[in-house]
Design an enzyme around this catalytic site. Structure first.
Site, PDB file in Angstrom:
ATOM      1  N   THR A 123       0.853  -1.195   0.000  1.00 58.59           N
ATOM      2  CA  THR A 123       0.000   0.000   0.000  1.00 58.59           C
ATOM      3  C   THR A 123       0.889   1.246   0.000  1.00 58.59           C
ATOM      4  O   THR A 123       0.666   2.192  -0.768  1.00 58.59           O
ATOM      5  CB  THR A 123      -0.933  -0.012   1.230  1.00 58.59           C
ATOM      6  OG1 THR A 123      -1.766  -1.174   1.132  1.00 58.59           O
ATOM      7  CG2 THR A 123      -1.796   1.233   1.297  1.00 58.59           C
ATOM      8  N   ASN A 129      -5.737  -9.602  -7.790  1.00 59.48           N
ATOM      9  CA  ASN A 129      -5.877 -10.317  -6.522  1.00 59.48           C
ATOM     10  C   ASN A 129      -7.195 -11.074  -6.415  1.00 59.48           C
ATOM     11  O   ASN A 129      -7.293 -12.039  -5.674  1.00 59.48           O
ATOM     12  CB  ASN A 129      -5.724  -9.351  -5.336  1.00 59.48           C
ATOM     13  CG  ASN A 129      -6.573  -8.118  -5.475  1.00 59.48           C
ATOM     14  OD1 ASN A 129      -6.516  -7.412  -6.485  1.00 59.48           O
ATOM     15  ND2 ASN A 129      -7.381  -7.841  -4.479  1.00 59.48           N
ATOM     16  N   GLN A 158       0.779  -9.949  -6.283  1.00 64.86           N
ATOM     17  CA  GLN A 158       0.254 -11.327  -6.299  1.00 64.86           C
ATOM     18  C   GLN A 158       1.092 -12.282  -7.145  1.00 64.86           C
ATOM     19  O   GLN A 158       0.769 -13.472  -7.223  1.00 64.86           O
ATOM     20  CB  GLN A 158      -1.205 -11.323  -6.814  1.00 64.86           C
ATOM     21  CG  GLN A 158      -2.176 -10.578  -5.914  1.00 64.86           C
ATOM     22  CD  GLN A 158      -2.457 -11.311  -4.596  1.00 64.86           C
ATOM     23  OE1 GLN A 158      -2.107 -12.482  -4.419  1.00 64.86           O
ATOM     24  NE2 GLN A 158      -3.079 -10.616  -3.653  1.00 64.86           N
ATOM     25  N   SER A 170       4.925  -7.184  -1.690  1.00 63.68           N
ATOM     26  CA  SER A 170       4.487  -7.285  -0.303  1.00 63.68           C
ATOM     27  C   SER A 170       4.888  -8.640   0.259  1.00 63.68           C
ATOM     28  O   SER A 170       4.607  -9.675  -0.350  1.00 63.68           O
ATOM     29  CB  SER A 170       2.966  -7.127  -0.251  1.00 63.68           C
ATOM     30  OG  SER A 170       2.510  -7.294   1.064  1.00 63.68           O
ATOM     31  N   ALA A 171       5.527  -8.636   1.437  1.00 61.74           N
ATOM     32  CA  ALA A 171       6.066  -9.886   1.994  1.00 61.74           C
ATOM     33  C   ALA A 171       4.982 -10.887   2.385  1.00 61.74           C
ATOM     34  O   ALA A 171       5.151 -12.090   2.203  1.00 61.74           O
ATOM     35  CB  ALA A 171       6.940  -9.573   3.213  1.00 61.74           C
ATOM     36  N   HIS A 172       3.853 -10.377   2.919  1.00 62.73           N
ATOM     37  CA  HIS A 172       2.900 -11.351   3.486  1.00 62.73           C
ATOM     38  C   HIS A 172       2.145 -12.143   2.418  1.00 62.73           C
ATOM     39  O   HIS A 172       1.491 -13.131   2.729  1.00 62.73           O
ATOM     40  CB  HIS A 172       1.943 -10.675   4.480  1.00 62.73           C
ATOM     41  CG  HIS A 172       0.878  -9.799   3.894  1.00 62.73           C
ATOM     42  ND1 HIS A 172      -0.420 -10.213   3.749  1.00 62.73           N
ATOM     43  CD2 HIS A 172       0.911  -8.527   3.434  1.00 62.73           C
ATOM     44  CE1 HIS A 172      -1.147  -9.222   3.243  1.00 62.73           C
ATOM     45  NE2 HIS A 172      -0.362  -8.191   3.039  1.00 62.73           N
ATOM     46  N   THR A 195      14.460   4.276  10.682  1.00 61.43           N
ATOM     47  CA  THR A 195      15.238   3.085  11.059  1.00 61.43           C
ATOM     48  C   THR A 195      14.594   1.846  10.448  1.00 61.43           C
ATOM     49  O   THR A 195      13.380   1.664  10.531  1.00 61.43           O
ATOM     50  CB  THR A 195      15.292   2.969  12.599  1.00 61.43           C
ATOM     51  OG1 THR A 195      15.874   4.174  13.099  1.00 61.43           O
ATOM     52  CG2 THR A 195      16.115   1.773  13.038  1.00 61.43           C
ATOM     53  N   CYS A 211      -9.065  -7.199   1.705  1.00 65.70           N
ATOM     54  CA  CYS A 211      -8.799  -5.854   2.205  1.00 65.70           C
ATOM     55  C   CYS A 211     -10.111  -5.091   2.382  1.00 65.70           C
ATOM     56  O   CYS A 211     -10.185  -4.148   3.126  1.00 65.70           O
ATOM     57  CB  CYS A 211      -7.907  -5.093   1.235  1.00 65.70           C
ATOM     58  SG  CYS A 211      -6.539  -6.054   0.639  1.00 65.70           S
TER      59      CYS A 211
END
Ligand code: PMP
Length: 372
Positions: free
Chosen positions: A73, A143, A171, A191-193, A229, A316
């Site tokens: 996002t 998606n 995706q 996106s990692a997830h 960071t 989402c």
């Protein structure tokens, strides 16, 4: 008594991979600040560098082109901040693209152009007359339907027409190969997830010639492009998931066969069902199935009670009752769009999962005669 669950909602979020979990847990103890020059700092920096290299390998980019973000996002929002004259977006794009495009248009007077989509979910960008100075957003895979856009062909066309492309590739990794070098996109979000990494970490891949201003400016991290960071544990988990996702490409034929079997048996049990986007190239793991006369929201609840996790359109937007904007943009009739469920498979999906889904489908959706 706990009931065995069948998870078929990988496009919403994939189960955390054991190697990603291990990488996150190990990195939590690497407490140094990755910007510090001492040994502790350099240990953290090494984890970030290793992950950056793995993600670059996953999408065939240069490690220097990878900028970590809090997810796709953020990456999509950032990609749309460049000073474009016009932004072209299709109705099938994710809200994380459509909303910032609309916001940029409202705040900076940038013209937005709505790209049409065919009933099979393919974006038609050639007939709209996009001029030089346009940023065209084109997702690699949808998606909800899994339908693929030929971003590479669009990239060649875009170069000839002075158009730049931002690609939402969230995706795609681990399901189809991605090659940032040949894709023709200037920027690409990840996106990692969605690949079995932790939530809240992603990346924007930025080609060297992208006129993109820094996202945050209060620090030198990410070569001054995104201050703050680093989320070292999230980044390390993302890197481990990226290495596993690359290996998973070999598992694609197995997943595709399970998905095809699921669709064939659904159509046999309920011939009135429609597989959306079936005639377009699609991801091997995704099935969007409409069953006119039914409500997708109700189906999701009935399947959940039967121990099976699926979704109605995009997760989402869950909690938001209504019709998928993706299916509406494909021109589907409201009664078809409102009845569409999404089933999405992944590396841990087994034949037993598909059998459980089909048994529930016949029980929940089949008329007595057809289900017999
Ligand atoms: N784009 C697409 C196509 C997606 O499916 C999603 C997640 N549903 C996103 C962007 C947003 O990704 P994130 O959850 O990392 O913000």
């Amino acid at each position: 008594m706990s009931v065995a669950r069948t998870y078929l909602d990988y496009n919403a979020s994939a189960p955390l991979r054991p190697e990603a979990r291990d990488a996150v847990v190990a990195a939590l103890d690497v407490f140094g600040n990755a910007s510090s020059v001492h040994t502790e700092g350099r240990r953290a920096r090494a984890l970030v560098d290793e992950a950056r290299a793995s993600i670059a390998e996953l999408v065939n980019a240069d490690p220097a082109e990878i900028v970590f973000t809090s997810g796709a996002t953020e990456a999509n929002t950032w990609a749309l901040t460049a000073p474009w004259d016009r932004i072209a977006v299709a109705g099938i794009e994710h809200d994380s693209v459509r909303a910032p495009a609309a916001q940029t248009a409202a705040e900076r007077g940038v013209k937005t152009i709505e790209l049409p989509a065919t009933p099979d979910g393919t974006v038609d960008y050639k007939t709209v007359g996009l001029g030089a100075g346009t940023l065209m957003v084109l997702q690699r895979a949808n998606n909800e339907t899994g339908v693929l856009q030929d971003v590479e062909a669009a990239g060649l066309w875009a170069t000839e027409n002075g158009v730049r492309i931002h690609c939402d590739a969230v995706q795609a990794p681990g399901r189809i190969p991605i090659n940032f070098r040949t894709l023709g996109a200037t920027t690409l979000s990840l996106s990692a997830h969605k690949i079995g990494g932790p939530k809240g970490i992603g990346a924007l891949v930025i080609s060297g010639n992208a006129p993109l201003p820094p996202l945050f400016t209060g620090g030198g991290q990410e070569v001054r492009r995104r201050a703050g960071t680093e989320n070292v544990a999230g980044i390390a988990g993302f890197g481990a998931a990226a290495r596993a996702a690359l290996r998973d490409l070999a598992d694609t034929p197995r997943v595709a066969a399970l998905r095809d079997q699921l669709e064939a048996e659904v159509l046999r049990a309920t011939p009135e069902a429609v597989v959306l986007g079936a005639n377009a190239p699609r991801l091997p793991n995704t099935s969007s199935i409409a069953l006119p006369g039914h409500s997708a929201e109700t189906l999701v609840i009935k399947f959940d009670l039967a121990g099976i996790a699926i979704s109605a359109g995009a997760a989402c937007s869950s909690g938001k009752v209504g019709q998928s904007h993706v299916l509406t943009a494909m021109g589907l009739a409201p009664e078809v769009a409102r009845s569409a469920i999404r089933v999405s498979l992944g590396t841990q999906t087994t034949e037993q999962d598909i059998a459980a889904f089909l048994a529930a489908w016949k029980r929940i959706c089949g008329s007595a005669s057809l289900a017999a």
